[in-house]
Design a protein around this motif. Structure first.
Motif, mmCIF file in Angstrom:
data_model
loop_
_atom_site.group_PDB
_atom_site.id
_atom_site.type_symbol
_atom_site.label_atom_id
_atom_site.label_comp_id
_atom_site.label_asym_id
_atom_site.label_seq_id
_atom_site.Cartn_x
_atom_site.Cartn_y
_atom_site.Cartn_z
ATOM 1 N N GLN A 102 0.847 -1.376 0.471
ATOM 2 C CA GLN A 102 -0.085 -0.291 -0.125
ATOM 3 C C GLN A 102 1.094 0.853 -0.112
ATOM 4 O O GLN A 102 0.351 2.560 -0.848
ATOM 5 N N LEU A 103 2.002 1.616 0.680
ATOM 6 C CA LEU A 103 2.752 2.625 1.110
ATOM 7 C C LEU A 103 3.436 2.449 -0.691
ATOM 8 O O LEU A 103 3.783 3.849 -0.716
ATOM 9 N N PHE A 104 3.902 1.908 -1.049
ATOM 10 C CA PHE A 104 4.553 1.288 -2.671
ATOM 11 C C PHE A 104 4.054 2.540 -3.247
ATOM 12 O O PHE A 104 3.914 3.357 -4.673
ATOM 13 N N LYS A 105 2.275 2.147 -3.516
ATOM 14 C CA LYS A 105 1.831 2.094 -4.459
ATOM 15 C C LYS A 105 1.004 3.662 -4.402
ATOM 16 O O LYS A 105 0.698 5.037 -5.079
ATOM 17 N N LYS A 152 13.451 5.462 -8.795
ATOM 18 C CA LYS A 152 14.343 5.539 -7.074
ATOM 19 C C LYS A 152 13.462 4.686 -6.554
ATOM 20 O O LYS A 152 14.058 4.183 -4.686
ATOM 21 N N ILE A 153 12.231 5.104 -6.311
ATOM 22 C CA ILE A 153 11.039 4.019 -5.819
ATOM 23 C C ILE A 153 11.555 3.059 -5.175
ATOM 24 O O ILE A 153 11.449 2.467 -4.734
ATOM 25 N N ASN A 154 11.338 2.084 -6.858
ATOM 26 C CA ASN A 154 11.398 0.978 -7.183
ATOM 27 C C ASN A 154 13.058 0.100 -6.225
ATOM 28 O O ASN A 154 12.943 -1.033 -6.266
ATOM 29 N N GLU A 155 13.682 1.152 -6.848
ATOM 30 C CA GLU A 155 15.054 0.657 -6.123
ATOM 31 C C GLU A 155 15.301 0.019 -4.569
ATOM 32 O O GLU A 155 15.647 -0.439 -4.257
ATOM 33 N N GLU A 156 14.802 1.548 -3.864
ATOM 34 C CA GLU A 156 14.730 1.184 -2.518
ATOM 35 C C GLU A 156 13.870 0.361 -2.276
ATOM 36 O O GLU A 156 14.190 -0.274 -1.321
ATOM 37 N N PHE A 157 13.190 0.157 -2.845
ATOM 38 C CA PHE A 157 11.990 -1.102 -2.013
ATOM 39 C C PHE A 157 12.609 -2.211 -2.292
ATOM 40 O O PHE A 157 12.825 -3.868 -1.331
ATOM 41 N N ILE A 159 10.204 6.164 7.326
ATOM 42 C CA ILE A 159 10.808 6.643 6.398
ATOM 43 C C ILE A 159 9.800 7.433 5.365
ATOM 44 O O ILE A 159 9.658 8.208 4.393
ATOM 45 N N GLY A 160 8.965 6.282 4.277
ATOM 46 C CA GLY A 160 8.097 6.428 3.185
ATOM 47 C C GLY A 160 6.964 7.060 3.493
ATOM 48 O O GLY A 160 6.672 7.663 1.892
#
Length: 103
Positions: A9-12, A34-39, A57-58
């Motif tokens: 949910q946070l990712f989306k 960057k978001i994808n790399e961090e996850f 943090i997210g």
């Protein structure tokens, strides 16, 4: 809700916020990478404490993007046009030179 569902949910939410904040800005929309790399770099994390810290943090980043970032467009050499989103525009509160004392 399970922890995996909260992470998804946070990712989306981060991606939706990114799309709203950086609308029509192809270069800034690359924040998706960057978001994808961090996850991906933290997908094997098993410590609940560390996962909770990363989730915080997210969430903070998402809140910061949603409430503080205003898009600017270069129109001339020394001119920048600001494009605030409707959710950033707040009613102006009248300023009072002499505040009243609360009883």
């Amino acid at each position: 809700m399970g922890q995996a569902a909260k992470v998804l949910q946070l990712f989306k939410t981060l991606h939706r916020t990114r799309q709203q904040v950086f609308k029509n800005d192809a270069r800034a929309l690359e924040a998706r990478i960057k978001i994808n790399e961090e996850f991906k770099s933290n997908k094997n994390e098993t410590s609940p404490k560390k996962i909770e810290e990363l989730m915080k943090i997210g969430s903070d980043v998402e809140l910061l993007l949603r409430t503080s970032v205003i898009q600017g467009i270069h129109t001339d050499h020394n001119t920048l046009k600001l494009v605030p989103r409707k959710d950033l525009l707040l009613e102006n509160m009248p300023y009072c030179d002499v505040p009243t004392q609360k009883q």
